[in-house]
Design a protein around this motif. Structure first.
Motif, mmCIF file in Angstrom:
data_model
loop_
_atom_site.group_PDB
_atom_site.id
_atom_site.type_symbol
_atom_site.label_atom_id
_atom_site.label_comp_id
_atom_site.label_asym_id
_atom_site.label_seq_id
_atom_site.Cartn_x
_atom_site.Cartn_y
_atom_site.Cartn_z
ATOM 1 N N ARG A 113 0.856 -1.188 0.000
ATOM 2 C CA ARG A 113 0.000 0.000 0.000
ATOM 3 C C ARG A 113 0.888 1.232 0.000
ATOM 4 O O ARG A 113 2.045 1.179 0.421
ATOM 5 N N ARG A 114 0.315 2.340 -0.466
ATOM 6 C CA ARG A 114 1.127 3.543 -0.617
ATOM 7 C C ARG A 114 1.677 4.014 0.720
ATOM 8 O O ARG A 114 2.822 4.479 0.808
ATOM 9 N N LEU A 119 7.534 9.264 0.589
ATOM 10 C CA LEU A 119 6.268 9.666 -0.023
ATOM 11 C C LEU A 119 6.322 11.131 -0.474
ATOM 12 O O LEU A 119 5.798 11.480 -1.540
ATOM 13 N N LEU A 125 2.842 7.809 -8.768
ATOM 14 C CA LEU A 125 3.286 7.660 -7.391
ATOM 15 C C LEU A 125 2.456 8.479 -6.412
ATOM 16 O O LEU A 125 2.499 8.218 -5.202
ATOM 17 N N ASP A 157 -3.180 6.887 -4.505
ATOM 18 C CA ASP A 157 -3.282 6.009 -3.349
ATOM 19 C C ASP A 157 -3.615 4.586 -3.806
ATOM 20 O O ASP A 157 -4.260 4.383 -4.841
ATOM 21 N N TYR A 158 -3.138 3.606 -3.047
ATOM 22 C CA TYR A 158 -3.496 2.205 -3.302
ATOM 23 C C TYR A 158 -3.334 1.414 -2.020
ATOM 24 O O TYR A 158 -2.551 1.767 -1.142
#
Length: 265
Positions: A121-122, A130, A174, A177-178
């Protein structure tokens, strides 16, 4: 060395060595050359199929966003194009995200999966990482001119002028969100997670990732009968940026790719 026309992309791939096929997927702003330091160790045991992902290396960009999911479909289509019923897949960083999505979206094509410095996950990356991801755009790409990744891109890319565009599209990817935790927990194939001990991903996320794959929940037993099918390797003395060229990586990956998985009782 050739191109495969898949999903509207002319995807560059290279064959090296002989044996059971192993697909290699490079990290962001890279190409197949990223694996050059470890290629001899891998090709001594496997047939390697190294791929340049959309917009990277010798694969020209196309009129679609960069997405893990669409690049994973490219790899699934490449395996069909090569008439390979299944292959092992090793992905690093951005290529690790593509490799993971390939296993999720094309489970019948992936036998075993090696994810190197990959988050599910991000939010699994350090905050400062980030922030750097969020800042990537054409302006940063211009600042990266003259660096080794840019010099290689200038040498091999079909359209070297696309370098700033690659940074813009990668930055947009990038910033999205995931969270693939439910899909990771549902994976039925053996997975090897490989991280550096000073990676861009905290150890807590590594452990959570391994837990989703069934690892770290119980003692394996004196005979190893309760060992999970998936494995976790944290390689000492390395970072996110040098792990892909370290001899410790094939030393961890090759035994995983060749060992027998014990059938569930």
């Amino acid at each position: 060395m050739s191109y495969a026309d898949v999903n509207g992309v002319r995807l560059w791939y290279e064959f090296h060595g002989t044996g059971r096929p192993l697909v290699l997927l490079h990290g962001g702003y890279g190409s197949v050359e990223m694996f050059a330091p470890i290629l001899p160790a891998l090709t001594a045991r496997r047939q390697v199929i190294a791929v340049d992902l959309q917009g990277h290396g010798r694969t020209a960009d196309v009129d679609r966003p960069l997405r893990y999911e669409s690049m994973a479909d490219d790899i699934g289509a490449l395996l069909r194009h090569l008439d390979l019923p299944e292959a092992d897949v090793l992905g690093y960083s951005l290529g690790g995200g593509v490799a993971l999505r390939t296993a999720i979206q094309h489970p019948d094509r992936v036998r075993r999966l090696v994810l190197v410095s990959t988050a599910f996950r991000r939010g699994g990356w350090y905050p400062e990482v980030l922030a750097a991801m969020a800042a990537q755009d054409e302006r940063v790409g211009e600042q990266m001119r003259g660096t080794p990744p840019h010099e290689l891109y200038e040498k091999v890319a079909p359209r070297p002028q696309d370098w700033p565009r690659l940074w813009a599209k990668t930055g947009e990817l990038l910033r999205r969100d995931y969270d693939w935790s439910a899909e990771v927990a549902a994976l039925a194939l053996p997975v090897l997670l490989v991280f550096a001990d000073a990676d861009s991903i905290p150890v807590s996320h590594m452990a959570e990732f391994y837990g989703l794959l069934g690892g770290g929940h119980r003692d394996a037993g004196w005979d190893g009968s309760d060992r999970p099918a998936s494995r976790l390797a944290v390689l000492p003395g390395l970072t996110h940026y040098d792990i892909v060229g370290s001899p410790a990586l094939p030393a961890a990956a090759l035994p995983f790719l060749t060992h027998e998985v014990r059938a569930p009782a």
